[in-house]
Write an enzyme that holds these catalytic residues in place. Sequence first.
Site, PDB file in Angstrom:
ATOM      1  N   GLU A 138      46.966 -21.883  13.086  1.00 23.83           N
ATOM      2  CA  GLU A 138      47.974 -22.346  14.029  1.00 23.83           C
ATOM      3  C   GLU A 138      48.023 -23.872  13.988  1.00 23.83           C
ATOM      4  O   GLU A 138      46.983 -24.524  14.055  1.00 23.83           O
ATOM      5  CB  GLU A 138      47.648 -21.888  15.453  1.00 23.83           C
ATOM      6  CG  GLU A 138      48.767 -22.207  16.425  1.00 23.83           C
ATOM      7  CD  GLU A 138      48.510 -21.673  17.836  1.00 23.83           C
ATOM      8  OE1 GLU A 138      49.350 -21.922  18.710  1.00 23.83           O
ATOM      9  OE2 GLU A 138      47.475 -21.025  18.058  1.00 23.83           O
ATOM     10  N   ASN A 168      42.936 -16.015  17.196  1.00 23.15           N
ATOM     11  CA  ASN A 168      43.222 -15.083  16.109  1.00 23.15           C
ATOM     12  C   ASN A 168      42.905 -13.643  16.525  1.00 23.15           C
ATOM     13  O   ASN A 168      41.879 -13.382  17.139  1.00 23.15           O
ATOM     14  CB  ASN A 168      42.373 -15.429  14.882  1.00 23.15           C
ATOM     15  CG  ASN A 168      42.275 -16.904  14.649  1.00 23.15           C
ATOM     16  OD1 ASN A 168      43.237 -17.554  14.327  1.00 23.15           O
ATOM     17  ND2 ASN A 168      41.080 -17.432  14.842  1.00 23.15           N
ATOM     18  N   GLU A 182      41.207 -17.546  25.501  1.00 24.24           N
ATOM     19  CA  GLU A 182      41.458 -16.992  24.164  1.00 24.24           C
ATOM     20  C   GLU A 182      41.525 -15.468  24.196  1.00 24.24           C
ATOM     21  O   GLU A 182      42.334 -14.858  23.485  1.00 24.24           O
ATOM     22  CB  GLU A 182      40.398 -17.469  23.173  1.00 24.24           C
ATOM     23  CG  GLU A 182      40.248 -18.985  23.077  1.00 24.24           C
ATOM     24  CD  GLU A 182      41.551 -19.726  22.816  1.00 24.24           C
ATOM     25  OE1 GLU A 182      42.482 -19.132  22.231  1.00 24.24           O
ATOM     26  OE2 GLU A 182      41.654 -20.898  23.212  1.00 24.24           O
ATOM     27  N   GLU A 234      51.137 -20.360  25.752  1.00 22.66           N
ATOM     28  CA  GLU A 234      50.104 -21.281  26.225  1.00 22.66           C
ATOM     29  C   GLU A 234      50.182 -21.527  27.738  1.00 22.66           C
ATOM     30  O   GLU A 234      49.169 -21.509  28.434  1.00 22.66           O
ATOM     31  CB  GLU A 234      50.157 -22.600  25.455  1.00 22.66           C
ATOM     32  CG  GLU A 234      49.835 -22.465  23.971  1.00 22.66           C
ATOM     33  CD  GLU A 234      48.450 -21.896  23.702  1.00 22.66           C
ATOM     34  OE1 GLU A 234      47.625 -21.798  24.634  1.00 22.66           O
ATOM     35  OE2 GLU A 234      48.195 -21.534  22.535  1.00 22.66           O
TER      36      GLU A 234
END
Length: 906
Positions: free
Chosen positions: A131, A279, A312, A334
Amino acid sequence: MLQMPDDRENGQMPAVVVNRADYVAPAYWIDTVDLCFDLDPAKTRVLNKMKLRRNPDVPTQPLKLDGEELNLARVLVNGQGTSFRMEGNRLVLDNLPDDFELEIFTTTCPAKNTKLMGLYVSNDSFFTQCEAEGFRRITYFLDRPDVMASYSVTLRADKALYPVLLSNGNLVEQGMLENGPNGPRHFAKWVDPHKKPSYLFALVAGQLVSREQRITSRAGKEHTLQVYVRPGDLDKTEHAMNSLMHSVAWDEARFGLPLDLERFMIVATSDFNMGAMENKGLNIFNTKYVLANQATATDTDYSNIESVVGHEYFHNWTGNRITCRDWFQLSLKEGLTVFRDQEFSQDLCGEASARAVKRIEDVRVLRTAQFPEDAGPMAHPVRPDSYIEISNFYTVTIYEKGAEVVRMMQTLVGREGFARGMTLYFERHDGKAVTCDDFAQAIADANPGSDLARLLPQFKRWYSQAGTPRVHAQGVHDAAARTYTLTLAQSCAPTAGQAVKEPFVIPVGLGLLGADGADLPLQLAHETAAAGTSRTVVLTQASETLTFVNVDAEPVPSILRGFTAPVVLEFDYTDAQLLHLLAHDSDPFNRWEAGQRLAVRRAIKSIAAVAYPVDAAPLDEAYVQAMRSVLHHPRLDAAFKELVLTLPSETYLAEQLDVVDPQRIHAVREAMRQQLAVALAGDWQQVYEANQGTGAYTPDPTSSGRRALAGMALSQLCLAAMTTGDTVWPGKTLQRFKDAGNMTDRFNALSALVSSGHPLAAQALAKFHAMFKDEALVIDKWFGLQAGAPDRSGNVLPAVRQLMKHPDFSLRNPNRARSVISTYCQANPAAFHRTDAAGYVFWSDRVMELDAINPQVAARLARALDRWSKLAEPYRSAAREAIARVAAKTDLSKDTLEVVTRALAD
């Protein structure tokens, strides 16, 4: 719109501006990706087999695949060789069938990848960061978030060097291969059951050990959680694992979102540009947000780990299962996920007081970092309209302001209504790449009778308009009519490309305090009865008036309770009113805010004084007495007291001024700190004695708050000693440093000696390094403490230059570079803004040096001078000269070029 120069004298190519309005869907879709890696630091071979199909909704055109720093060896279409061409970094194929298989074979050199984007080597292990646009550094691809594909990944490597082979999804096969030049080789095949964009791809290979935990979901499914670290760090993973378990349980309980993989893995690396990366199923973390035990990590570290692990993991649904259509929608994942991790941390706090402390801490970050960004050259909406380098838009506006926008939605529809909206969002969009508009529409549609549904088009101005709105409030009491009239008006200053702002939707929490400090019943003129003592009104016009009835005496208004909107509140409070709020307000945020306003008012008055250096006593007795009352208040918890007694930062004070003299701000704040230290010396002693811990260490909010307040008391006592000549408390502080049973107490004692400038600091620093020389994260603290020390005689910059020559310093490690250089340039204003401009010269040298190694780190450092145009002379001219020097450098990365070009245009 930012205009880049068409022709640069230094020969640098003009940068390309990407515009949101230019979005078009891809000409091709990629359905499956089969990757095979032969991992070697010097030459990793990547075989990429893909199935593609033409997008019927887009006119026929060539396939253009992104790639950077790749060596292309072979391209096959349906198993046959094919012609291709290169357009810059893009691989272009013409005359393709509607459906086809594409095979691309490339090689890359991870060992030389200092940018830490794509596939790279850190401490003899392989890691990835894709990213936003790092996957193109691994293979040629449609490297954009709206291309979602199914991935299978085979990793091959030397077994002795790389015994652990990880990728996204589920492990389906592993085994041995024929021996290679260095001995036995092995493989592992991973299949991700969920489609994902390329930015969520990850692989890890190296000598790692793991902490493992089996859990059972509410639905009865079993899952494996793993935290991988380098050998020797396993004892520092318990808190990260506990945080992960809490995150899984919370998301399922609060939003009904279960873990959707057989296993979920976290891997820590010391070389990482970001804090962590979500991820799919394989989160790669900076060690800073994984490793912790009481000997090496502070309470703040524990809190940050909990928050980042939660963040995350929550991306697994808000970002992974539903992702962004394009990078302009970055806050879709985000901002929403920051809101979710803030809610997670507050829910874990349990007690209302601890929740309030967390809210205040979040707002403090917003005010000291995001509000200046909104007022500076990098100002942009929560959903930007253009960018040159997307990495520059991983900003506090996207994250923290984006979270506040989501929080306002919850305020407008209620907690249960927001949960309904989240459910509808996933019903509509699971497995898709969508926009901020899609999210807002789902929350509104799930709550058809809400203010959000009624005001949605106007509410979405929070996504499209940059800048921080200001709410101007005026109150008038009519004794004869027994009414209190409150007028609220909103405005927002122009920002680049947006001269005129339309009114926002602003929820404003408020209450009224009577003379006895109690909340008054709130009844508006059109209402038949009072409805509670606190409410949220929704400001939608440029100006609106509220009239409260049955108000016998003039109240003190408590406005913007809980910080219900990311705005600046302007109300002409008297000192007496602020002291009343500080003493009595039932809303913890506004109670804290009253103390901050009192401090800011006194600081600005002293900054504006004629005398220089500053008057040694900028604080009046009323303020000092108010702080004494807070310290001894029997019902306020320690963490809240520490927040109230912490003076506004120099950065925040600077934002309250039109013209900024950093040295003067520093002198005033230090004088205030010194005065509180001496005037409350006896109180600090009592506070320290009452709050120093003696039992077993736990990082819970109550214990952490007591340690924070004790640490503040120790710092103040050392500071007072420098004025009074007392030797007792510095000696006690040094002993506390030596005897501490945890890093929080030890580091608080060390910080007290360093921040007070006491001679014992040198002895303590040397001992600290000797104790922790093999603990990289602790040594980062050691570096940062010295780079951020108060600059009493211009000695910090020479010290920083010496720190960069220390054997433990490495410019290539982002954590270490940030601990010294970023701390000095971005967190130590008085030391950085020197009258001789030496700080600016140092900054420009480091930005250019870092830019050649790691443009992302360089671009973030470049933002240290975002607000240069507010500086007084001689700082202003010297700062501009330093920025221009960087901008003139040949071959500057587009990351750094965008930052300095915007700064010069300010």
